[in-house]
Design an enzyme around this catalytic site. Structure first.
Site: not given
Ligand code: DON
Length: 567
Positions: A102, A374, A394, A413, A416, A446, A465-466
Site C-alpha cells: 500500500r 484499479t 485509485n 491514494e 483514501d 477496500s 471498485g472502490g
Molecule cells: O484502496 C482502495 O480501496 C481504493 N483506492 C480502490 C480504488 C478502486 O478500486 C477503484 N476501482 N474502480
C-alpha cells in the site's frame, strides 16, 4: 491449452499466444491440471502464461502480470501505485502470506494538508502531485520475486518492458477511463503528452508506446528496488513532484518498505476457511463479518428478494464498523472484537427479517473518504502456489500527474484517507479519526484479494471498485458457496449497501420490477447506478481431480486462460 473464459473480440488476437505448454511436471499430491491466470487485460494474462511456461512459478507470474498491467492498464494500476498481494505457498499445509504494498503518505503530510481557509479542498487529494502517496508496487515486484520466485526480476519484467517498448493497442476501456479524467489529464503536460493525443482522447486501436516507462522498468530490472527508490528514477520522481508543488522527498522513497502481514483468517462452515486482506484493508474484516452474520441467517434457503435483504443488511452493519479501522502500524484495530462470534450473533439478531434497518438508527459513526479504478488478477501454478492481487492507482489514471521523463503516472491514494473526518470521499465513504492523514501512514483500503480454502477446493476472488469491492467479493463468494459455476461468480448482477449513504445501489438489470417493489416496501431506497461496475477475476481449483476453472468478468475486456500441463 484451454480457454476458460472467452471474450470473443479479444480472443482471436491472443489465442495464438496461448498455445503454451509447460515442461513435464512431476505429479504432486494434489496436482493442478493446468496453471491458470485470470486478469483484466489479455496481454497481462499472456504475460503470466508466458512466465509460467518458461519455468516461473505463480509468484514469478504474479510479478509478470502486475508489471504488464502497469503498462497496458495505466488507468488502473502501475509503478506509481500500490496494492495487496495474497499468496498461497503450496504444501501439505499451505502457508498464506499477505504482502502489503500500500502507498504511504509522504513524510511531510499532515492532517490539515488539504485544508485551505478552513475547508478541505477535495481537488487537492484527487488530482496533481499533492494527491500522490509514495508508491509500493515496484518494491513488491522486487520483494515477491526475490523471496518467493524461481526467476530473476529481470526475467519477470520482460513482457512489461516489451509491451512498453513495442506498444499496445488502445482499447475501449482505456478511452472510457481517459474520457472520465480528461480535464485532469490535460492539466499536466507530461500526462497529456504520454497518454493523450495532442491533448485529446486517442482513437481505439491507436498504439500506446511508453519508452520512458520502458526505461524506468529497465532500471528496476537491472538494480532491483533501488533502481526505482534511489538513483535516476527516484531523482526524476522527486524533482517532478516538487517542481509541480508536491511534497515528496528522496527520503520518502528510500524509506518505503512493503510490509508482510498476517492474512485475516476466518473459519466458515463445512471445513472452509476465508483467507483475506487484513488492515490497512477494511475488506477482509467486512467479508468475515458479513459471512459470520450470514451464518446466523437462512440466506441460502431464502427466495431471491429475501436473500438480497439479508445480504444488504449484513453489508450495512459491516460497512458501519469500517470507521474503526486504519493503518495497523499506527492504530490498534479492534479486529478480534469485530469478528467475535457473540458480537456477530448480536448484530445478526438485530436484523428484522422483513424490514430494512435505517442506517441512521445504528449508532452514529463519523464518515470517511476513499478511492475509482484499479485492477485484480488471480494465478495458480501447477504445484498449487497461488496469488490473488488487487492493485491500484485509485481514480482512473490516479492523480493524472506524471513526473517528466519517468512514464509513471502517480496515484491519488491520499484520497483514501479521511481528509475530512466529518465528510466523505470520492466513493461517498464516511470519514473517521482512525483513518486521518498522518506522516508516513497508510490510507485505509477496500481492496480484498481473498481465498476460500477447504480440503477439497481453493477458490480465489477479487475485483476493483472502490467501496463496492467487499460487497462484490461477497456476492461472488455466495455464488461459490451455492455451488454455482465460476462464470456465475463474475457475471451475477450486483447490488451494494455501504451503510452511508443509506441506499441500496444496484446495476441497471439486477432487480425485476416486482423485486424493486418488494424491496421498496421493506424500506429500502433503491438507486440504479446507471451502469455495470466491477471487474472480478476468479478461479476454482478442484483438488480432488486437479481441474482449474477460472473466469474474467464479462464487464471488462479481461481473459482467463490456462496452459496445458504434460505429465
Ligand atoms: O484502496 C482502495 O480501496 C481504493 N483506492 C480502490 C480504488 C478502486 O478500486 C477503484 N476501482 N474502480
Amino acid at each position: 491449452m484451454s480457454l476458460l473464459n472467452r471474450n470473443p473480440h479479444v480472443l482471436s488476437r491472443f489465442c495464438a499466444l496461448l498455445l503454451l505448454g509447460t515442461a513435464a511436471l512431476h505429479a504432486s499430491a494434489q496436482p493442478v491440471a493446468q496453471a491458470t491466470v485470470a486478469s483484466a487485460h489479455p496481454a497481462a494474462t499472456v504475460a503470466g502464461l508466458e512466465t509460467l511456461a518458461g519455468g516461473g512459478n505463480a509468484f514469478d507470474a504474479a510479478v509478470a502480470i502486475a508489471s504488464a498491467l502497469a503498462v497496458v492498464e495505466p488507468y488502473g494500476s502501475g509503478l506509481g501505485g500500490g496494492g495487496f498481494f495474497l499468496l498461497r505457498q503450496a504444501g501439505p499445509k499451505p502457508t498464506y502470506r499477505f504482502i502489503d504494498a500500500r502507498e504511504r503518505a509522504p513524510l511531510a503530510s499532515s492532517a490539515q494538508m488539504y485544508m485551505r481557509n478552513g475547508k478541505v479542498q477535495p481537488e487537492l487529494s484527487l488530482n496533481g502531485p499533492l494527491a500522490a502517496a509514495i508508491p509500493g508496487l515496484p518494491a513488491a515486484l522486487a520483494e515477491i520475486t526475490s523471496r518467493f520466485g524461481r526467476k530473476p526480476l529481470a526475467d519477470n519484467l520482460v513482457p512489461a518492458i516489451r509491451l512498453a517498448t513495442d506498444g499496445v493497442s488502445i482499447d475501449r476501456v482505456y478511452i472510457d477511463r481517459a474520457e472520465g479524467r480528461l480535464e485532469a489529464m490535460r492539466k499536466d503536460r507530461e500526462t497529456s503528452r504520454v497518454f493523450l493525443q495532442q491533448g485529446n482522447l486517442p482513437e481505439e486501436w491507436d498504439l500506446l508506446r511508453q519508452p520512458d516507462l520502458a526505461k524506468t522498468l529497465e532500471r528496476l530490472a537491472r538494480y532491483g528496488r533501488s533502481g526505482f527508490y534511489e538513483g535516476e528514477t527516484a531523482d526524476r520522481l522527486v524533482e517532478g513532484v516538487r517542481a509541480a508543488g508536491g511534497i515528496w522527498s528522496l527520503e520518502d522513497l528510500r524509506s518505503y518498505q512493503v510490509v508482510e502481514r498476517q492474512p485475516l483468517r476466518y473459519p466458515l462452515a463445512d471445513g472452509r476457511e476465508l483467507i483475506s486482506a487484513p488492515p490497512p484493508s477494511a475488506g477482509g474484516v467486512a467479508l468475515a463479518q458479513s459471512l459470520g452474520m450470514l451464518a446466523q441467517l437462512p440466506w441460502q434457503k431464502a427466495e431471491p428478494t429475501q436473500r438480497v435483504h439479508y445480504v444488504a443488511e449484513v453489508l450495512r452493519r459491516a460497512y458501519h464498523d469500517r470507521s474503526m479501522l486504519g493503518d495497523p502500524d499506527r492504530i490498534a484495530n479492534p479486529v478480534q472484537q469485530l469478528l467475535a462470534p457473540d458480537y456477530l450473533k448480536r448484530l445478526a439478531a438485530g436484523i428484522d427479517p422483513n424490514r430494512a434497518t435505517p442506517s441512521a438508527s445504528l449508532p452514529p459513526k463519523p464518515t470517511w473518504r476513499e478511492g475509482d479504478h484499479t485492477t485484480h488478477f488471480v494465478v495458480i501454478d501447477e504445484q498449487g502456489n497461488a496469488v490473488a492481487a488487487t492493485l491500484s492507482v485509485n481514480l482512473p489514471f490516479g492523480s493524472a500527474f506524471t513526473p517528466p521523463g519517468t512514464g509513471v503516472v502517480l496515484n491519488d491514494e491520499m484520497d483514501d484517507f479521511a481528509a475530512d473526518i466529518e465528510g466523505s470521499n470520492a466513493y461517498g465513504l464516511a470519514g473517521s479519526a482512525a483513518n486521518a492523514i498522518a506522516s508516513g501512514k497508510r490510507p485505509l483500503s477496500s481492496m480484498s484479494p481473498s481465498f476460500i480454502e477447504s480440503p477439497n477446493e481453493l477458490a480465489a476472488f477479487g475485483t476493483p471498485g472502490g467501496s463496492r469491492i467487499p460487497s462484490m467479493v461477497l456476492l461472488a463468494m455466495l455464488q461459490y458457496l451455492d455451488g454455482r459455476a465460476v462464470q456465475n461468480w463474475v457475471s451475477a448482477p450486483r447490488y451494494h449497501n455501504q451503510y452511508l449513504p443509506d441506499v441500496l445501489e444496484h446495476e441497471p438489470r439486477t432487480f425485476t420490477d416486482a423485486q424493486k417493489a418488494d424491496l421498496t416496501a421493506r424500506g429500502y431506497t433503491l438507486k440504479d447506478v446507471g451502469r455495470s461496475y466491477g471487474n472480478q477475476q476468479v478461479l476454482l481449483w478442484n483438488k480432488k481431480n486437479g481441474d482449474v476453472d477460472a473466469a474474467s468478468d464479462p464487464r471488462g475486456i479481461g481473459l482467463a486462460a490456462g496452459t496445458t500441463v504434460h505429465y
